[in-house]
Design a protein around this motif. Structure first.
Motif, PDB file in Angstrom:
ATOM      1  N   PHE A  83       0.859  -1.184   0.000  1.00 29.61           N
ATOM      2  CA  PHE A  83       0.000   0.000   0.000  1.00 29.61           C
ATOM      3  C   PHE A  83       0.895   1.234   0.000  1.00 29.61           C
ATOM      4  O   PHE A  83       1.138   1.846   1.040  1.00 29.61           O
ATOM      5  CB  PHE A  83      -0.940  -0.012   1.214  1.00 29.61           C
ATOM      6  CG  PHE A  83      -2.006   1.044   1.161  1.00 29.61           C
ATOM      7  CD1 PHE A  83      -3.060   0.947   0.259  1.00 29.61           C
ATOM      8  CD2 PHE A  83      -1.962   2.140   2.013  1.00 29.61           C
ATOM      9  CE1 PHE A  83      -4.052   1.924   0.216  1.00 29.61           C
ATOM     10  CE2 PHE A  83      -2.947   3.124   1.977  1.00 29.61           C
ATOM     11  CZ  PHE A  83      -3.989   3.007   1.076  1.00 29.61           C
ATOM     12  N   PRO A  84       1.419   1.605  -1.186  1.00 31.38           N
ATOM     13  CA  PRO A  84       2.375   2.721  -1.251  1.00 31.38           C
ATOM     14  C   PRO A  84       1.712   4.071  -0.969  1.00 31.38           C
ATOM     15  O   PRO A  84       0.730   4.428  -1.609  1.00 31.38           O
ATOM     16  CB  PRO A  84       2.910   2.651  -2.679  1.00 31.38           C
ATOM     17  CG  PRO A  84       1.871   1.907  -3.454  1.00 31.38           C
ATOM     18  CD  PRO A  84       1.178   1.003  -2.493  1.00 31.38           C
ATOM     19  N   VAL A  85       2.266   4.800  -0.002  1.00 26.12           N
ATOM     20  CA  VAL A  85       1.739   6.106   0.384  1.00 26.12           C
ATOM     21  C   VAL A  85       2.895   7.088   0.526  1.00 26.12           C
ATOM     22  O   VAL A  85       3.908   6.768   1.141  1.00 26.12           O
ATOM     23  CB  VAL A  85       0.983   6.042   1.734  1.00 26.12           C
ATOM     24  CG1 VAL A  85       0.456   7.409   2.122  1.00 26.12           C
ATOM     25  CG2 VAL A  85      -0.142   5.036   1.684  1.00 26.12           C
ATOM     26  N   LEU A  86       2.724   8.275  -0.038  1.00 26.93           N
ATOM     27  CA  LEU A  86       3.670   9.375   0.128  1.00 26.93           C
ATOM     28  C   LEU A  86       2.874  10.648   0.425  1.00 26.93           C
ATOM     29  O   LEU A  86       1.681  10.711   0.139  1.00 26.93           O
ATOM     30  CB  LEU A  86       4.512   9.570  -1.136  1.00 26.93           C
ATOM     31  CG  LEU A  86       5.493   8.452  -1.462  1.00 26.93           C
ATOM     32  CD1 LEU A  86       6.058   8.625  -2.866  1.00 26.93           C
ATOM     33  CD2 LEU A  86       6.611   8.406  -0.440  1.00 26.93           C
ATOM     34  N   SER A  87       3.543  11.636   0.971  1.00 30.17           N
ATOM     35  CA  SER A  87       2.880  12.920   1.229  1.00 30.17           C
ATOM     36  C   SER A  87       2.660  13.664  -0.084  1.00 30.17           C
ATOM     37  O   SER A  87       3.482  13.586  -0.988  1.00 30.17           O
ATOM     38  CB  SER A  87       3.750  13.779   2.141  1.00 30.17           C
ATOM     39  OG  SER A  87       3.901  13.163   3.391  1.00 30.17           O
ATOM     40  N   THR A  88       1.564  14.381  -0.161  1.00 29.40           N
ATOM     41  CA  THR A  88       1.302  15.183  -1.355  1.00 29.40           C
ATOM     42  C   THR A  88       2.233  16.392  -1.397  1.00 29.40           C
ATOM     43  O   THR A  88       2.621  16.925  -0.356  1.00 29.40           O
ATOM     44  CB  THR A  88      -0.160  15.651  -1.416  1.00 29.40           C
ATOM     45  OG1 THR A  88      -0.389  16.322  -2.654  1.00 29.40           O
ATOM     46  CG2 THR A  88      -0.511  16.584  -0.277  1.00 29.40           C
TER      47      THR A  88
ATOM     48  N   ASN B 198      -3.143  13.558   2.111  1.00 24.80           N
ATOM     49  CA  ASN B 198      -3.600  14.956   2.163  1.00 24.80           C
ATOM     50  C   ASN B 198      -3.766  15.598   0.781  1.00 24.80           C
ATOM     51  O   ASN B 198      -3.837  16.822   0.680  1.00 24.80           O
ATOM     52  CB  ASN B 198      -2.687  15.818   3.044  1.00 24.80           C
ATOM     53  CG  ASN B 198      -2.711  15.359   4.480  1.00 24.80           C
ATOM     54  OD1 ASN B 198      -3.759  15.004   5.004  1.00 24.80           O
ATOM     55  ND2 ASN B 198      -1.552  15.334   5.108  1.00 24.80           N
ATOM     56  N   HIS B 199      -3.829  14.791  -0.260  1.00 29.49           N
ATOM     57  CA  HIS B 199      -4.109  15.343  -1.590  1.00 29.49           C
ATOM     58  C   HIS B 199      -5.547  15.869  -1.591  1.00 29.49           C
ATOM     59  O   HIS B 199      -6.451  15.214  -1.072  1.00 29.49           O
ATOM     60  CB  HIS B 199      -3.937  14.264  -2.658  1.00 29.49           C
ATOM     61  CG  HIS B 199      -4.009  14.788  -4.052  1.00 29.49           C
ATOM     62  ND1 HIS B 199      -5.201  15.116  -4.659  1.00 29.49           N
ATOM     63  CD2 HIS B 199      -3.039  15.059  -4.957  1.00 29.49           C
ATOM     64  CE1 HIS B 199      -4.960  15.553  -5.880  1.00 29.49           C
ATOM     65  NE2 HIS B 199      -3.655  15.527  -6.083  1.00 29.49           N
ATOM     66  N   PRO B 200      -5.804  17.045  -2.172  1.00 28.70           N
ATOM     67  CA  PRO B 200      -7.145  17.635  -2.099  1.00 28.70           C
ATOM     68  C   PRO B 200      -8.209  16.922  -2.929  1.00 28.70           C
ATOM     69  O   PRO B 200      -9.399  17.074  -2.654  1.00 28.70           O
ATOM     70  CB  PRO B 200      -6.940  19.064  -2.612  1.00 28.70           C
ATOM     71  CG  PRO B 200      -5.714  19.002  -3.451  1.00 28.70           C
ATOM     72  CD  PRO B 200      -4.854  17.930  -2.844  1.00 28.70           C
ATOM     73  N   ASP B 201      -7.828  16.128  -3.932  1.00 24.60           N
ATOM     74  CA  ASP B 201      -8.829  15.519  -4.811  1.00 24.60           C
ATOM     75  C   ASP B 201      -8.240  14.287  -5.499  1.00 24.60           C
ATOM     76  O   ASP B 201      -8.161  14.223  -6.720  1.00 24.60           O
ATOM     77  CB  ASP B 201      -9.275  16.547  -5.860  1.00 24.60           C
ATOM     78  CG  ASP B 201     -10.433  16.049  -6.710  1.00 24.60           C
ATOM     79  OD1 ASP B 201     -11.140  15.124  -6.269  1.00 24.60           O
ATOM     80  OD2 ASP B 201     -10.621  16.579  -7.814  1.00 24.60           O
ATOM     81  N   LEU B 202      -7.821  13.302  -4.720  1.00 25.43           N
ATOM     82  CA  LEU B 202      -7.161  12.125  -5.287  1.00 25.43           C
ATOM     83  C   LEU B 202      -8.199  11.162  -5.848  1.00 25.43           C
ATOM     84  O   LEU B 202      -8.857  10.428  -5.117  1.00 25.43           O
ATOM     85  CB  LEU B 202      -6.303  11.437  -4.226  1.00 25.43           C
ATOM     86  CG  LEU B 202      -5.322  10.404  -4.753  1.00 25.43           C
ATOM     87  CD1 LEU B 202      -4.306  11.048  -5.690  1.00 25.43           C
ATOM     88  CD2 LEU B 202      -4.591   9.725  -3.607  1.00 25.43           C
TER      89      LEU B 202
END
Length: 196
Positions: free
Chosen positions: A103-108, A133-137
């Motif tokens: 489950f790859p996750v990085l900060s926006t 925290n992406h506004p519209d992923l």
């Protein structure tokens, strides 16, 4: 001291605690940082007086699953960011690997460089990389009901259903693939009667 050597020295000085790797190859600098340091590193790259990378010119996902013919032993998913300093006329490439391969996750980076918005949506859509925290992923290039991420190395190359818009139902429908198999090997046609 060349311009690349100066930039390398400045990057090492400014990012000393957060810099995991710095490579110079083919006239370009690639730096690497850990996922947890991504935001502080990017802020320093943008705001430091000797760096001033005001523009994010590209962001893309990478799947290293079969890299080097399967000899790769590092993390599977990475994001590569290309930055440009217009004021100082310099470029740098930043690579950061997601900590979790499942489950790859990085900060926006949208709050630092707003142009990252659609680039991150594309990396999410094609590779399944989440941006916290992406506004519209949401998906950008595939249908909202699409299952999977087409640029992953383990995504199937062939399928058994196709998607099309049905004007009568006024919606997207899935149906069995209707592609006819054909021989794509070119044939050589010779005129047996002609002699040269």
């Amino acid at each position: 001291m060349t311009k690349l050597e100066q930039l390398s020295a400045q990057l090492k000085l400014a990012l000393s605690d957060h810099l995991a790797k710095l490579d110079v190859a083919l006239g370009e600098i690639t730096i690497e940082c850990k996922a947890g340091c991504l935001i502080p590193v990017c802020l320093k790259l943008r705001d430091h007086a000797e760096l001033r990378f005001e523009q994010l010119i590209d962001l893309c996902g990478v799947d290293y699953a079969d890299y080097k013919d399967g000899a790769w032993e590092g993390r599977r998913f990475a994001v590569v960011v290309h930055l440009l300093s217009v004021s100082l006329n310099q470029r740098v490439r930043l690579r950061v690997f997601a900590e979790d391969d499942d489950f790859p996750v990085l900060s926006t980076l949208v709050d630092i460089w707003p142009v990252a918005n659609w680039f991150e949506r594309e990396a999410f859509d094609m590779f399944g990389i989440m941006f916290e925290n992406h506004p519209d992923l949401r998906r950008l290039l595939t249908d909202y009901g699409f299952v999977g991420h087409p640029f992953r190395k383990d995504f199937p190359m062939i399928g058994n259903v196709e998607m099309r818009y049905d004007p009568e139902q006024q919606r997207v429908v899935y149906q069995p693939v209707s592609i006819e198999l054909r021989n794509n090997v070119p044939r050589v046609i010779r005129d047996e009667g002609a002699h040269s």
